[in-house]
Structure formats: structure tokens, C-alpha cells
Design an enzyme around this catalytic site. Structure first.
Site, PDB file in Angstrom:
ATOM      1  N   LEU A 239       0.837  -1.196   0.000  1.00 45.35           N
ATOM      2  CA  LEU A 239       0.000   0.000   0.000  1.00 45.35           C
ATOM      3  C   LEU A 239       0.869   1.242   0.000  1.00 45.35           C
ATOM      4  O   LEU A 239       1.863   1.312   0.729  1.00 45.35           O
ATOM      5  CB  LEU A 239      -0.916   0.007   1.221  1.00 45.35           C
ATOM      6  CG  LEU A 239      -1.856  -1.183   1.351  1.00 45.35           C
ATOM      7  CD1 LEU A 239      -2.717  -1.044   2.609  1.00 45.35           C
ATOM      8  CD2 LEU A 239      -2.746  -1.326   0.115  1.00 45.35           C
TER       9      LEU A 239
ATOM     10  N   ASP B 194      -8.151  -6.431  15.779  1.00 49.19           N
ATOM     11  CA  ASP B 194      -6.893  -5.953  16.371  1.00 49.19           C
ATOM     12  C   ASP B 194      -6.597  -4.550  15.836  1.00 49.19           C
ATOM     13  O   ASP B 194      -5.502  -4.258  15.375  1.00 49.19           O
ATOM     14  CB  ASP B 194      -5.756  -6.915  16.040  1.00 49.19           C
ATOM     15  CG  ASP B 194      -4.480  -6.622  16.832  1.00 49.19           C
ATOM     16  OD1 ASP B 194      -4.561  -5.914  17.867  1.00 49.19           O
ATOM     17  OD2 ASP B 194      -3.399  -7.089  16.421  1.00 49.19           O
TER      18      ASP B 194
END
Length: 279
Positions: free
Chosen positions: A85, A187
């Protein structure tokens, strides 16, 4: 290690670009960026954790249309290859809040049990996900009590605090409504949020289905996503008992940090217990 990994990547036809080491976080995983056009992120870890992460990324990719999620390109034993990314996007807290709200809303299902078809891991700690119909029972039997037992058996919890945690876990039916489950990242601390030119992204999941506040409570545990996030996420309808829910859903990650990293997290556990007890 690097040369062996490069040979494995070449055999999988992922090119021969330079491998640049990245921080692997607290899980002990090996993490690299494979330079090229396009670039890839390569992770080497325990095969069970790799399988759980790949499964979670695919689930989020299928369900999440308002946040960026890396594509799983290959999964082979202890090896996971994902799209890299780009960094440098605006820190758009409102877009993060709206994207997370849409994920939780779009996956809300009154017929779906709390849990997940497979166990995965939260950091280095195995995460049991065997489904239960009642979310309060799931929070007790799959989250608070297993970590309470691990911490107590490791000498990290004194008997009195462990008993308070047990009372909190067994008292959930008295105040927490049983609501439909949503897909959660599981998470979602700030380190698992990236801001890319294409918008906010979420990485490194430990997915299951549960109360959506799980993700919000994790975001506030070690930071503050800001007013713009909350304005977008709650859309003017925050629950009246949010401080109590926030403390409840922070107990699991706090106990996990206590188990993994020691007594510096004990005060946080005590504070969260006190908030839940106070109501």
C-alpha cells in the site's frame, strides 16, 4: 534467510526485486517489501498465523467497500504475499470513521453467531473463535476468561483481581444487551491503520464476528482517533453506556498485553475493571 526467500519468491513468479526489511511488529514475524512495479509486502510467520491473517484479509476485502484492504496474492505455508500500500495519504479521520461504520453496518446479521469458523491469533496469542449465539457468552468464554486464566496461571494476576474479572465476565447479562454480530477487524490499534492516497487502509487483522465496539475500543486503547472519527462513526447515535462498553472491550487486549509483555499493563487492567464495575 533473504536468499532463500528470494528463491521462493522467484519460484512463485514474484520477480527478483530488492527485498527491504520492514518492522514486523510484536508478533515476531519477518516482514519485507519486495521492490518493483508493482511492489509487494512479504511476511514469513508461523503457518497457522499466516493462514489466519490471509483468511481475515480476504473476509475484510469481500465485505469492506469503504476502506482499503491489501489483496492476498499468495499464501504458502509460512509465507504470505500481499499488495503493498502506498503511504502519504491525508490523515482523514472522518473517512476512517465512516468506513468502519459502513463495515460494521453492512455485515450486521441477526442470524450470525458471534465468533468465526476458524481460530486465529491476536499477536502471538492464539485466539479462540468457536461461535456462540449469545455475544455476552462469547465475550466471557472466548475473550475475558481465557486471558484471565492465562495471566493468573502465569503469576501476573493476583487472586483478588482475577476474581473481580470473573465477576465482570459473569455479570454481562445484567447490563450488556445481546445484539446482532458484525464482522470486526479484531486488532484495530492505530498501528494497523494506514492512510494511503486512496483513503484509510486497515491491515493485520484478527477477524471474527462480535460487537462492533470491539474495534472502536481498540482504537482508543493506545490513542485517540479524534472527534471527526467519532462524529462519522457514531453518526450522532453513540450508546449512552459507551464508557462502560469501551472499558469492557479493552479488557481483552489489555489482558493480552499483560500476558505477553508483563506487569506494566496491570494498572490498565485494574482501571478497566473498575469502570465496568462502576457501571
Amino acid at each position: 534467510m533473504t536468499q532463500t526467500l528470494k528463491r521462493r519468491l522467484a519460484a512463485l513468479e514474484f520477480g527478483d526485486g530488492e527485498l527491504v526489511a520492514l518492522s514486523g511488529g510484536d508478533s515476531g514475524a519477518g516482514l519485507w517489501r519486495l521492490e518493483g512495479s508493482p511492489a509487494y509486502v512479504v511476511k514469513v510467520d508461523d503457518p497457522q498465523r499466516i493462514a489466519g491473517e490471509a483468511d481475515g484479509l480476504r473476509a475484510l476485502k469481500d465485505a469492506c467497500h469503504h476502506l482499503v484492504v491489501p489483496d492476498v496474492l499468495a499464501e504458502e505455508g509460512d509465507l504470505l504475499i500481499m499488495t503493498a500500500l502506498a503511504s502519504g495519504g491525508p490523515r482523514d479521520a472522518a473517512a476512517l470513521g465512516e468506513g468502519l461504520r459502513q463495515l460494521h453496518r453492512d455485515t450486521r446479521d441477526a442470524s450470525a453467531e458471534h465468533g468465526w469458523p476458524r481460530d486465529n491469533a491476536c499477536g502471538l496469542t492464539p485466539q479462540p473463535n468457536t461461535p456462540l449465539a449469545d455475544g455476552r457468552a462469547f465475550q466471557r468464554e472466548r475473550r475475558v476468561m481465557p486471558l484471565t486464566t492465562l495471566c493468573r496461571d502465569s503469576g501476573l494476576l493476583e487472586t483478588r483481581l482475577a476474581e473481580r474479572l470473573e465477576r465482570v465476565a459473569h455479570g454481562l447479562e445484567g447490563w450488556l444487551p445481546d445484539t446482532p454480530s458484525s464482522l470486526v477487524h479484531g486488532d484495530l490499534w492505530s498501528g494497523n491503520v494506514l492512510f494511503t492516497p486512496s483513503g484509510p487502509a486497515i491491515i493485520d487483522p484478527a477477524v471474527y464476528r462480535h460487537y462492533p465496539e470491539v474495534d472502536v475500543a481498540m482504537l482508543t486503547l493506545f490513542g485517540n482517533p479524534g472527534d471527526a472519527f467519532f462524529d462519522a462513526y457514531w453518526d450522532g447515535r453513540s450508546p449512552d453506556d459507551w464508557p462502560r462498553r469501551e472499558a469492557l472491550f479493552q479488557l481483552y487486549p489489555l489482558l493480552n498485553h499483560l500476558y505477553l509483555f508483563g506487569r506494566s499493563y496491570l494498572a490498565g487492567v485494574e482501571r478497566a475493571v473498575a469502570v465496568v464495575e462502576a457501571g
